[in-house]
Design a protein around this motif. Structure first.
Motif, PDB file in Angstrom:
ATOM      1  N   ARG A  41       0.825  -1.215   0.000  1.00  0.00           N
ATOM      2  CA  ARG A  41       0.000   0.000   0.000  1.00  0.00           C
ATOM      3  C   ARG A  41       0.860   1.266   0.000  1.00  0.00           C
ATOM      4  O   ARG A  41       0.590   2.216  -0.707  1.00  0.00           O
ATOM      5  CB  ARG A  41      -0.946  -0.011   1.203  1.00  0.00           C
ATOM      6  N   PHE A  42       1.928   1.255   0.780  1.00  0.00           N
ATOM      7  CA  PHE A  42       2.751   2.470   0.831  1.00  0.00           C
ATOM      8  C   PHE A  42       3.464   2.709  -0.504  1.00  0.00           C
ATOM      9  O   PHE A  42       3.726   3.853  -0.875  1.00  0.00           O
ATOM     10  CB  PHE A  42       3.736   2.433   2.005  1.00  0.00           C
TER      11      PHE A  42
ATOM     12  N   VAL B 202       0.902   4.376  -2.674  1.00  0.00           N
ATOM     13  CA  VAL B 202       0.781   5.783  -2.255  1.00  0.00           C
ATOM     14  C   VAL B 202       1.951   6.582  -2.822  1.00  0.00           C
ATOM     15  O   VAL B 202       1.776   7.671  -3.385  1.00  0.00           O
ATOM     16  CB  VAL B 202       0.749   5.885  -0.709  1.00  0.00           C
ATOM     17  N   ARG B 203       3.146   6.016  -2.710  1.00  0.00           N
ATOM     18  CA  ARG B 203       4.354   6.708  -3.195  1.00  0.00           C
ATOM     19  C   ARG B 203       4.284   6.922  -4.715  1.00  0.00           C
ATOM     20  O   ARG B 203       4.653   7.973  -5.205  1.00  0.00           O
ATOM     21  CB  ARG B 203       5.579   5.861  -2.821  1.00  0.00           C
TER      22      ARG B 203
ATOM     23  N   MET C 218       1.969   9.677  -5.472  1.00  0.00           N
ATOM     24  CA  MET C 218       2.602  10.959  -5.115  1.00  0.00           C
ATOM     25  C   MET C 218       3.563  11.410  -6.209  1.00  0.00           C
ATOM     26  O   MET C 218       3.571  12.579  -6.583  1.00  0.00           O
ATOM     27  CB  MET C 218       3.344  10.829  -3.791  1.00  0.00           C
TER      28      MET C 218
ATOM     29  N   TRP D 124      -1.912  12.650  -5.973  1.00  0.00           N
ATOM     30  CA  TRP D 124      -2.200  12.438  -4.552  1.00  0.00           C
ATOM     31  C   TRP D 124      -2.658  13.750  -3.918  1.00  0.00           C
ATOM     32  O   TRP D 124      -1.833  14.524  -3.433  1.00  0.00           O
ATOM     33  CB  TRP D 124      -0.960  11.903  -3.833  1.00  0.00           C
TER      34      TRP D 124
ATOM     35  N   GLY E  84      -4.729  14.820   2.056  1.00  0.00           N
ATOM     36  CA  GLY E  84      -5.857  14.355   2.869  1.00  0.00           C
ATOM     37  C   GLY E  84      -6.617  13.186   2.249  1.00  0.00           C
ATOM     38  O   GLY E  84      -7.634  12.756   2.787  1.00  0.00           O
ATOM     39  N   ARG E  85      -6.130  12.658   1.117  1.00  0.00           N
ATOM     40  CA  ARG E  85      -6.814  11.528   0.484  1.00  0.00           C
ATOM     41  C   ARG E  85      -6.740  10.300   1.380  1.00  0.00           C
ATOM     42  O   ARG E  85      -5.759  10.104   2.090  1.00  0.00           O
ATOM     43  CB  ARG E  85      -6.121  11.228  -0.859  1.00  0.00           C
TER      44      ARG E  85
ATOM     45  N   VAL F   6      -6.166   6.505   2.452  1.00  0.00           N
ATOM     46  CA  VAL F   6      -5.184   5.507   2.010  1.00  0.00           C
ATOM     47  C   VAL F   6      -5.866   4.207   1.585  1.00  0.00           C
ATOM     48  O   VAL F   6      -5.208   3.244   1.244  1.00  0.00           O
ATOM     49  CB  VAL F   6      -4.129   5.219   3.106  1.00  0.00           C
ATOM     50  N   TYR F   7      -7.196   4.216   1.601  1.00  0.00           N
ATOM     51  CA  TYR F   7      -7.954   3.061   1.124  1.00  0.00           C
ATOM     52  C   TYR F   7      -8.590   3.395  -0.223  1.00  0.00           C
ATOM     53  O   TYR F   7      -8.707   4.561  -0.572  1.00  0.00           O
ATOM     54  CB  TYR F   7      -9.022   2.672   2.146  1.00  0.00           C
TER      55      TYR F   7
END
Lengths: 82, 216
Positions: free
Chosen positions: A23-24, A27-28, A31, A36, A39-40, A42-43
């Protein structure tokens, strides 16, 4: 315990070409893509497709072409001497 | 996440002690995964809040498994809230009295404990912590990181902001983080992944419908 050769993958390749990311990592990726918003959640992250680039075949073709040219240039002086 | 906890406790009626018990058991499973040997000595660093209570709950079960334990608390035991205080009482009854470490100067024995132990449990600060980490927790975190021992963080590595993933002065570098209910944003953003280690999400019996609503 042994592993069948077909299941073996070269080290390093799997890490760079994984389609299932942590997941990270997703996210990266978002980004770095600028997708990204602050405040989005992470799910509910979008799927991320890893594109495989086949560079090897192109490199092999170039190698095949290169030796074919070399004898042609080298043959010219010998033919002129006879 | 605090809202989910509040809903589970107030609206659904699950006692906080029950959630804390399951949180403790989830930490025990993580410890068992990293250190299967029940004779391995462990150090448990607890704060005075709910996170510390989770650490004390884990201590009870780890003691039952046979681990020699050292339990340090960063505040006076008589000022613990109801549920952490209950676990502190149980531990005293079992002969594992938590040791108060009220100042950075009082952390002297901690270095020796850390040198002897096989694993450290970080239950100092949870998701409610705001602002720079204060003493004696800051010194404790530095010593935990310096020890080089595997660390299991409870809910979130202490010192990591649960929303932004930024370090609040100093933060624990965990080998594994056992987080409850849902993964915290802070574990996935900024410096979070580098400090979280392997992330384990345990529902600790929080109703699925609450978690699904929050994750949507």
């Amino acid at each position: 315990m042994s592993i069948h050769s077909s299941l073996r993958t070269p080290t390093g390749v799997t890490a760079s070409l994984r389609n299932v990311l942590k997941r990270f990592e997703r996210v990266r990726h978002l980004m770095t893509q600028g997708a990204w918003p602050e405040g989005r959640s992470v799910y509910g992250l979008p799927k991320i497709k890893q594109v495989k680039l086949k560079v090897r075949k192109a490199a092999a073709k170039e190698k095949e072409e290169a030796p074919a040219e070399a004898p042609a240039t080298g043959a010219a002086p010998s033919s002129s001497s006879s | 996440m605090q809202q989910i906890d509040a809903s589970a406790i107030d609206a659904v009626g699950i006692p906080r002690l029950l959630l804390m018990e399951h949180a403790g058991l989830a930490v025990v499973r993580a410890v068992h995964h990293l250190v299967p040997d029940p004779s391995a000595p462990l150090v448990i660093c607890c704060g005075t809040g709910w996170n510390g209570g989770d650490g004390l709950a884990a201590a009870r079960h780890l003691h039952e498994r046979g681990h020699p334990l050292r339990v340090a608390v960063t505040g006076p035991l008589d000022r613990l809230r109801e549920e952490p205080a209950a676990y502190a009482r149980i531990l005293r009854g079992l002969g594992v009295a938590p040791v108060e470490c009220l100042t950075a100067e009082a952390l002297g024995p901690l270095d020796e404990w850390l040198a002897e132990c096989r694993l450290v449990i970080d239950a100092l600060l949870g998701i409610g912590a705001r602002g720079a980490v204060r003493e004696p927790a800051a010194s404790m975190i530095e010593r935990i990181n310096r020890s080089g021992k595997p660390v299991v963080a409870v809910d979130i590595p202490s010192g990591l902001d649960a929303d932004t993933g930024r370090i609040q002065g100093v933060a624990v570098r965990a080998t594994m983080t056992v987080t409850f209910g849902l993964a915290k944003r802070g574990c996935l953003l900024a410096e979070g992944p580098a400090h979280t280690g392997t992330l384990v999400v345990d529902p600790i019996t929080i109703p699925r419908r609450l978690l699904e609503t929050a994750a949507a």
